[in-house]
Design an enzyme around this catalytic site. Structure first.
Site, PDB file in Angstrom:
ATOM      1  N   ARG A  54       5.655 -36.382  -7.300  1.00 15.81           N
ATOM      2  CA  ARG A  54       4.312 -37.037  -7.553  1.00 15.81           C
ATOM      3  C   ARG A  54       4.772 -38.330  -8.239  1.00 15.81           C
ATOM      4  NH1 ARG A  54       2.213 -39.669 -11.552  1.00 15.81           N
ATOM      5  NH2 ARG A  54       3.258 -38.024 -13.012  1.00 15.81           N
ATOM      6  N   ASP A  55       5.482 -38.423  -9.351  1.00 11.57           N
ATOM      7  CA  ASP A  55       5.578 -40.011  -9.834  1.00 11.57           C
ATOM      8  C   ASP A  55       6.483 -40.614  -8.877  1.00 11.57           C
ATOM      9  OD1 ASP A  55       4.910 -41.721 -11.895  1.00 11.57           O
ATOM     10  OD2 ASP A  55       5.839 -40.737 -13.390  1.00 11.57           O
ATOM     11  N   HIS A  78       5.233 -43.447  -6.427  1.00 19.75           N
ATOM     12  CA  HIS A  78       4.576 -44.693  -6.565  1.00 19.75           C
ATOM     13  C   HIS A  78       5.866 -45.645  -6.021  1.00 19.75           C
ATOM     14  CE1 HIS A  78       1.497 -44.382  -9.059  1.00 19.75           C
ATOM     15  NE2 HIS A  78       1.931 -43.396  -9.922  1.00 19.75           N
ATOM     16  N   SER A 102       4.620 -44.639 -20.619  1.00 17.36           N
ATOM     17  CA  SER A 102       4.371 -45.183 -19.209  1.00 17.36           C
ATOM     18  C   SER A 102       5.178 -46.442 -19.245  1.00 17.36           C
ATOM     19  CB  SER A 102       2.809 -45.162 -19.161  1.00 17.36           C
ATOM     20  OG  SER A 102       2.134 -44.081 -19.499  1.00 17.36           O
ATOM     21  N   HIS A 108       7.685 -37.565 -21.443  1.00 14.64           N
ATOM     22  CA  HIS A 108       7.766 -38.129 -20.234  1.00 14.64           C
ATOM     23  C   HIS A 108       8.245 -39.459 -20.278  1.00 14.64           C
ATOM     24  CE1 HIS A 108       6.507 -38.537 -15.550  1.00 14.64           C
ATOM     25  NE2 HIS A 108       6.230 -39.982 -16.231  1.00 14.64           N
ATOM     26  N   HIS A 148      10.188 -43.410 -19.287  1.00 16.90           N
ATOM     27  CA  HIS A 148      10.589 -44.378 -18.297  1.00 16.90           C
ATOM     28  C   HIS A 148      11.735 -45.093 -18.389  1.00 16.90           C
ATOM     29  CE1 HIS A 148       7.176 -43.788 -15.114  1.00 16.90           C
ATOM     30  NE2 HIS A 148       6.715 -43.186 -16.100  1.00 16.90           N
TER      31      HIS A 148
END
Lengths: 336, 336
Positions: free
Chosen positions: A12-13, A16, A166, A193, A195
Site C-alpha cells: 500500500r504505502d 507511492h 509522515s 509508522h 519514514h
C-alpha cells in the site's frame, strides 16, 4: 521478552513509489512471501487507500476489488489490512473491504482531525472489523494533543491508534515523548509508522516500542516514496535484538524483501536532497513534484520553498500554498 | 551548543564500493565540493589505505601520489586526511603522505591490537602530524577494553582516538557505553565511524556525540561497501538539530552529495540481505564475495555461514575460516 505486532504496508504505502502500478502477479507474489515469513498483517491498496484511484492522485493499475481478492487468496495465516483516508474512501468502500475479508481497517487523518474519522470508526465498530486510527503528520502536534486525539479515536471505536511520522521529521526522543503520552491516555495497542528522511526510521521504531508501542510498521527494502518507510527486514531483527519478539522467520523475511526488490520496485529508496530537506522542514514529501516544477519555472531554490512551507505548517491538500510561497520567494529575489 | 568536527572519508571508504576505481576528475570534483561546503576534514585513498593497492585487495585506478596531490590541490580550507592499515602501509607511505601535505593521518587497527600502531603513531608524533588511531570492529571489545586500548594509543602518540563499527553491528546504547568508557580514560577527541547494516548509522552517531565523541565520520549518500557508511548529508543536519554545531553549509553539503551520487557511484548503497546478516552476525562485510562463492559451490546457505563466522569471532585476514565453516556446514547437511 515482550512482543510487538509487525504491520506491513509494502503493498500500500510502497505504491507511492511506483505511481500505484503494482500488478496482480507482484501483489500475489509478495503477499505469499510475507505470509510464508509469518508477518502478522499485510496491508494492500492504492497508496492513498480505498477509493483513491483517480486522475488527481493517480490511477492504480489494479482496482480495489482485484487487489483485495488477490491478496486475500494469497494469505493463509497473515491478516489482511486496508487503509482509507476519509474523503477519498467512503463507507461503501469500507463495506466492500469488509466483504472482501479485510481483517484490519486503518483510517488515517491529520493528527488533530480525528473527528473526520468518527463516522467511519463507528461504522467499523458495528461491522465488528478491527479498526485502527492513524494520526498522520504527527510531528505537528504536541504529545498532549496526540494523547487527546488518541483518546477521541478510541471513543469513536478504534481498537488501536497510533502515529505516522509522515514527513520523516521525528527524532527518537520525539517519538518516545509522543508514544509515552498516548500510552498514558489510552489502553489500546499503539502504532508507530516511520519514514526514513533523516535516517531515523529504525531507531524511531525501537524508541516507539520502548515507549509502549505494540504495532510497528515496516516495508520491504523501505519501499515507499522519497526516502521510503522503515525497512521491514532491518527493523524486525533489530527489534528482536532489543528484546521484542515478532514471531517472524528471519530468512523467509529476507527472501520476501529480495522478492520485493526484484519484482516490486525499479530500485530501493534513496535518501536524496529533497527528502532530507522535506524531513527537516517537516513537510509532506508528496509536495515534491509540484515544488520542483514551480520552483524551476520561477527560478527559486526548491529547498527554500520546502523550508518556507514548513514554517507555514503546510499539510497535504494545501498545494495552493506552494504557489504562494514560490511567488513570494521569487518576488523577494527580484527585489534584491 | 557544543560542536563536533565532521570527518569525511567518501573518497577513501567509498572506494570499497567501486573497487578503488575513482579517477582524478571524480576525486578533484568531490574534494572541491566538500571544501566549498566547509567540511573540515576530507580523507582520500585506496579503500584499504596507503600502500594497499595490490592484486590481493584490488588495484586502485590512481596511485597514492596522484590521489594525494589531486585532493591537496582541490582543498582550500578543509584539512586532508589519509588512512593506513599497518601491514599494508609502511613508514615510507606515511612519510610520503606527510610530504604531500596530509594534515591528519589515521592508523587503523583491530580494536584490541593497538600495539600494531605503536611504531607508526610514534613516527607521526615526531613528524608533527595529527595522528588518529581508529579501533576497528569495535563491537568485538568491551567498553573497558576499548578504554584501555584508547589510553594505549594516546600513549603511543595519537592525538585523537575512536571506534569504527566496521561490521555495522552496534546499537545506540552499545555506542554510548563504548564512547562513554573511552571518554573517562583519555582526554583527546574521540571519533565515531558508523556503518549502516542495521539502519542505525545516524542514530549511533548522535549517540556517540551525546557520549562525548568530538569527531563524527560520514560519507556522501553513505558511499561505501554493502549497506554503506553513515550518510554525511543526513547526519550533519540531524547533529545540528540535536544541538551540535558543525560549521557546514547545508545547501553546499547537499550539492556535494548530489555530485557524489552522479559522479562517484553507480548507485547509492542498498541495505541488502547479506549486509543485514553480516551486521547481525558482527562479521566484516568484506567477506561477502568469498562467502557467496564458496557457499554456492558447497550448496550451503551463505547466511548460515555468516552467523557461524560471527560465533567464531572471525576478523578480516581470517578468510581461511570461511573454508572451514563452509566445509563443516556442508558435512552437517550431508549427515542429515
Amino acid at each position: 521478552m515482550s512482543s510487538v505486532v509487525i504491520h506491513d504496508p509494502t503493498l500500500r504505502d510502497g505504491q507511492h513509489a511506483v505511481r500505484h502500478q503494482l500488478g496482480v502477479a507482484a501483489l500475489r507474489g509478495y503477499a505469499e512471501a510475507a505470509d510464508a515469513a509469518g508477518i502478522p498483517v499485510v496491508e494492500v491498496g492504492h497508496g492513498n487507500g480505498l477509493g483513491a484511484s483517480s486522475l488527481q492522485v493517480g490511477r492504480a493499475a489494479v482496482s480495489d476489488d482485484v487487489m483485495l481478492s488477490t491478496v486475500r487468496e494469497a494469505l493463509r495465516h497473515s491478516k489482511m489490512a486496508v487503509f482509507m483516508l476519509p474523503g477519498w474512501g467512503t463507507s461503501d468502500d469500507l463495506r466492500k473491504a469488509v466483504a472482501h475479508g479485510a481483517d484490519v481497517v486503518r483510517v488515517g487523518v491529520h493528527c488533530t482531525e480525528t473527528s473526520l474519522a468518527e463516522r467511519h470508526l463507528g461504522f467499523l465498530r458495528e461491522e465488528g472489523a478491527e479498526a485502527h486510527c492513524a494520526l498522520m503528520m504527527s510531528h505537528m502536534a504536541t504529545p498532549a494533543e496526540l494523547a487527546e486525539h488518541a483518546a477521541r479515536a478510541v471513543g469513536y471505536g478504534a481498537r488501536a491508534v497510533g502515529i505516522m511520522d509522515s514527513a520523516g521529521h521525528l527524532l527518537p526522543q520525539d517519538v518516545t515523548d509522543r508514544i509515552g503520552a498516548m500510552a498514558e491516555a489510552v489502553d489500546v495497542p499503539l502504532i508507530f509508522h516511520g519514514h526514513n528522511n533523516l535516517g531515523m526510521a529504525v531507531a524511531n521504531s525501537v524508541a516507539a516500542a520502548g515507549a509502549g508501542a505494540a504495532i510497528i510498521d515496516g516495508c520491504a527494502r523501505g519501499f515507499g516514496a522519497g526516502a521510503g518507510n522503515t525497512q521491514l527486514e532491518v527493523v524486525v531483527p533489530v527489534l528482536e535484538r532489543s528484546g521484542y519478539a515478532t514471531g517472524i522467520d528471519l530468512y523467509a523475511l529476507l527472501d520476501a524483501a529480495e522478492f520485493a526488490e526484484r519484482e516490486l520496485m525499479p530500485a530501493p529508496p534513496v535518501t536524496g536532497s529533497l527528502s532530507i530537506v522535506s524531513g527537516l522542514a517537516g513537510v509532506f514529501s508528496g509536495f515534491k513534484h509540484q515544488v520542483l516544477d514551480q520552483s524551476a519555472r520561477a527560478g527559486v531554490d526548491p529547498r527554500d520553498v520546502f523550508f518556507e512551507l514548513g514554517r507555514r505548517q503546510a499539510v497535504a491538500g494545501q498545494e495552493d500554498l506552494i504557489v504562494d510561497v514560490v511567488a513570494e520567494l521569487s518576488a523577494r529575489k527580484a527585489a534584491i
